[in-house]
Scaffold this motif. Structure first.
Motif, PDB file in Angstrom:
ATOM      1  N   SER A  14       0.853  -1.184   0.000  1.00 46.62           N
ATOM      2  CA  SER A  14       0.000   0.000   0.000  1.00 46.62           C
ATOM      3  C   SER A  14       0.881   1.224   0.000  1.00 46.62           C
ATOM      4  O   SER A  14       1.846   1.303   0.734  1.00 46.62           O
ATOM      5  N   PHE A  15       0.546   2.227  -0.855  1.00 43.39           N
ATOM      6  CA  PHE A  15       1.389   3.407  -0.999  1.00 43.39           C
ATOM      7  C   PHE A  15       0.765   4.650  -0.399  1.00 43.39           C
ATOM      8  O   PHE A  15       1.385   5.680  -0.337  1.00 43.39           O
ATOM      9  N   LEU A  16      -0.485   4.583   0.038  1.00 45.13           N
ATOM     10  CA  LEU A  16      -1.150   5.809   0.458  1.00 45.13           C
ATOM     11  C   LEU A  16      -0.888   6.110   1.918  1.00 45.13           C
ATOM     12  O   LEU A  16      -1.091   5.284   2.788  1.00 45.13           O
ATOM     13  N   GLY A  17      -0.447   7.339   2.166  1.00 36.11           N
ATOM     14  CA  GLY A  17      -0.081   7.743   3.505  1.00 36.11           C
ATOM     15  C   GLY A  17      -1.245   7.895   4.453  1.00 36.11           C
ATOM     16  O   GLY A  17      -1.038   7.969   5.651  1.00 36.11           O
ATOM     17  N   THR A 190       0.271   8.075  -7.766  1.00 31.50           N
ATOM     18  CA  THR A 190       0.109   7.767  -6.335  1.00 31.50           C
ATOM     19  C   THR A 190      -0.379   8.960  -5.532  1.00 31.50           C
ATOM     20  O   THR A 190      -0.737   8.798  -4.360  1.00 31.50           O
ATOM     21  N   LEU A 191      -0.437  10.133  -6.135  1.00 24.52           N
ATOM     22  CA  LEU A 191      -0.805  11.346  -5.399  1.00 24.52           C
ATOM     23  C   LEU A 191      -2.322  11.430  -5.252  1.00 24.52           C
ATOM     24  O   LEU A 191      -2.992  12.247  -5.881  1.00 24.52           O
ATOM     25  N   ILE A 192      -2.845  10.563  -4.417  1.00 23.78           N
ATOM     26  CA  ILE A 192      -4.277  10.485  -4.180  1.00 23.78           C
ATOM     27  C   ILE A 192      -4.611  11.208  -2.880  1.00 23.78           C
ATOM     28  O   ILE A 192      -4.042  10.915  -1.834  1.00 23.78           O
ATOM     29  N   SER A 193      -5.529  12.151  -2.960  1.00 22.20           N
ATOM     30  CA  SER A 193      -5.985  12.883  -1.786  1.00 22.20           C
ATOM     31  C   SER A 193      -7.397  12.432  -1.456  1.00 22.20           C
ATOM     32  O   SER A 193      -8.327  12.686  -2.217  1.00 22.20           O
ATOM     33  N   ALA A 194      -7.548  11.759  -0.322  1.00 17.58           N
ATOM     34  CA  ALA A 194      -8.855  11.186   0.018  1.00 17.58           C
ATOM     35  C   ALA A 194      -9.073  11.105   1.519  1.00 17.58           C
ATOM     36  O   ALA A 194      -9.816  10.266   1.997  1.00 17.58           O
ATOM     37  N   ASP A 337      -6.969  18.220   2.875  1.00 19.82           N
ATOM     38  CA  ASP A 337      -6.400  16.936   3.295  1.00 19.82           C
ATOM     39  C   ASP A 337      -4.979  17.195   3.792  1.00 19.82           C
ATOM     40  O   ASP A 337      -4.023  17.190   3.030  1.00 19.82           O
ATOM     41  N   LYS A 338      -4.846  17.419   5.100  1.00 16.67           N
ATOM     42  CA  LYS A 338      -3.537  17.771   5.664  1.00 16.67           C
ATOM     43  C   LYS A 338      -2.532  16.645   5.498  1.00 16.67           C
ATOM     44  O   LYS A 338      -1.343  16.875   5.288  1.00 16.67           O
ATOM     45  N   ASN A 339      -3.017  15.419   5.594  1.00 19.73           N
ATOM     46  CA  ASN A 339      -2.109  14.285   5.427  1.00 19.73           C
ATOM     47  C   ASN A 339      -1.476  14.286   4.037  1.00 19.73           C
ATOM     48  O   ASN A 339      -0.299  13.965   3.868  1.00 19.73           O
ATOM     49  N   PHE A 340      -2.250  14.678   3.031  1.00 13.93           N
ATOM     50  CA  PHE A 340      -1.760  14.695   1.661  1.00 13.93           C
ATOM     51  C   PHE A 340      -0.591  15.661   1.498  1.00 13.93           C
ATOM     52  O   PHE A 340       0.385  15.365   0.817  1.00 13.93           O
TER      53      PHE A 340
END
Length: 348
Positions: A14-17, A190-194, A337-340
């Protein structure tokens, strides 16, 4: 070769932070691994063709290094990350239009890079339809990187680290233009903001405040004819009554089609992370969300090409009072989305 690597990979990672943003960044491995992109079920289907360009751990890491590589520009000073800054949702904060090589000015505001694997078209005028081809525009544009693919390949081919990274991603040390572009697009994929407050609300994990809820209702009433769906864009091209900027001489979609009906039509942008992406509009003419809403309520210019949505019931623009604007802005900030914008996996 890359398809064989994917098929023989052992792990799916999994690549999403937003799953684990504190997870240590892993360096490229000799044996490659497929990347499993994760996003909420209410998101649209991916348009990115993974069969044409499989997304792998080593491909993404190569793409990330290339994204922040100044040698993609003529004088080795401008990288993709120069105009697309992570803390600003990958926009060029503080500049109404992008600043490129030798401090040259482009003609457009640098758009955010997020959730682009779900989009069908790229750039403000939609001239690019395939993400694998998109990076060639800034690399070769005289006002951005002012380089060429042969020049980029010549520079990278002298670097032993890049030879190793290309071998890890593609099976051999051969550095080609196609591989450079595909690695960049793998990273951008991979630059997914969710993981905004809005997403947590959608998932039943968090409640909106009264002001945010009222703003959402107003937004749905007044804005979703263009900013629809979970990406908050219908990807259409619209003339929204902005004056023609004689400094940049940019007529939008008309530059692509040469059709007078497309004069001053620009692609409807996504509003995710809009709190972070000022200045706004194709030429960065507005520096606050208040200014944007004030334009739509009071300053839309009537013209033969004006979008019908902004010309209803003998009214030009969108009727909003000051209180309604504040409610709408409160809702728009739930799309942040601060995590993004802090995820180390997206950083240089």
């Amino acid at each position: 070769m890359i398809k064989q690597i994917v098929k023989t990979g052992i792990l799916i990672v999994s690549f999403l932070g937003f799953i684990s943003c504190s997870e240590e960044i892993i360096q490229p491995l000799e044996k490659d691994e497929a990347v499993n992109l994760q996003f909420p079920p209410y998101f649209p289907e991916m348009t990115f063709d993974k069969s044409e360009n499989p997304i792998t751990k080593n491909g993404v890491e190569l793409g990330r290094k290339l994204f922040y590589e100044g040698r993609l520009s003529r004088n080795n000073t401008i990288s993709c990350g120069f105009c697309h800054i992570q803390e600003n949702a990958f926009t060029h904060h503080g500049h109404n239009v992008s600043h490129g090589i030798d401090d040259r000015l482009g003609i457009r505001n640098a758009p955010p890079i997020q959730n682009i694997i779900f989009l069908k078209r790229y750039m403000w005028d939609g001239v690019i339809h395939n993400l694998n081809e998109q990076p060639i525009i800034p690399i070769t544009d005289a006002n951005e990187m002012d380089s060429s693919m042969p020049e980029v390949i010549a520079k990278l081919s002298k670097d032993d680290l890049y030879k190793k990274l290309f071998k890890q991603a593609y099976g051999d040390e051969n550095i080609t233009g196609e591989r450079v572009l595909k690695a960049l697009s793998q990273f951008m994929a991979t630059l997914i903001s969710a993981n905004s407050k809005y997403d947590r609300f959608k998932q039943g994990k968090e409640n909106l405040s009264s002001e945010e809820s009222q703003g959402m209702a107003l937004f749905q009433q007044k804005c979703t004819s263009c900013h629809s769906g979970e990406l908050f864009t219908d990807e259409s091209f619209r003339n929204t009554g902005m004056y023609y900027n004689t400094q940049f001489k940019d007529a939008g979609r008309h530059r692509v089609t040469l059709d007078q009906n497309d004069w001053m039509k620009f692609r409807v942008p996504s509003l995710r992370n809009v709190e972070y992406t000022a200045p706004y509009m194709h030429d960065g003419r507005f520096y606050t969300l208040e200014a944007v809403l004030n334009f739509y309520s009071d300053s839309v210019e009537d013209n033969p090409n004006l979008d019908p949505q902004l010309k209803q019931n003998n009214h030009i623009g969108i009727a909003m009072n000051a209180q309604e604007k504040q409610f709408i802005i409160a809702f728009l900030k739930t799309l942040s989305d601060k995590n993004f914008i802090t995820n180390p996996k997206f950083a240089e």
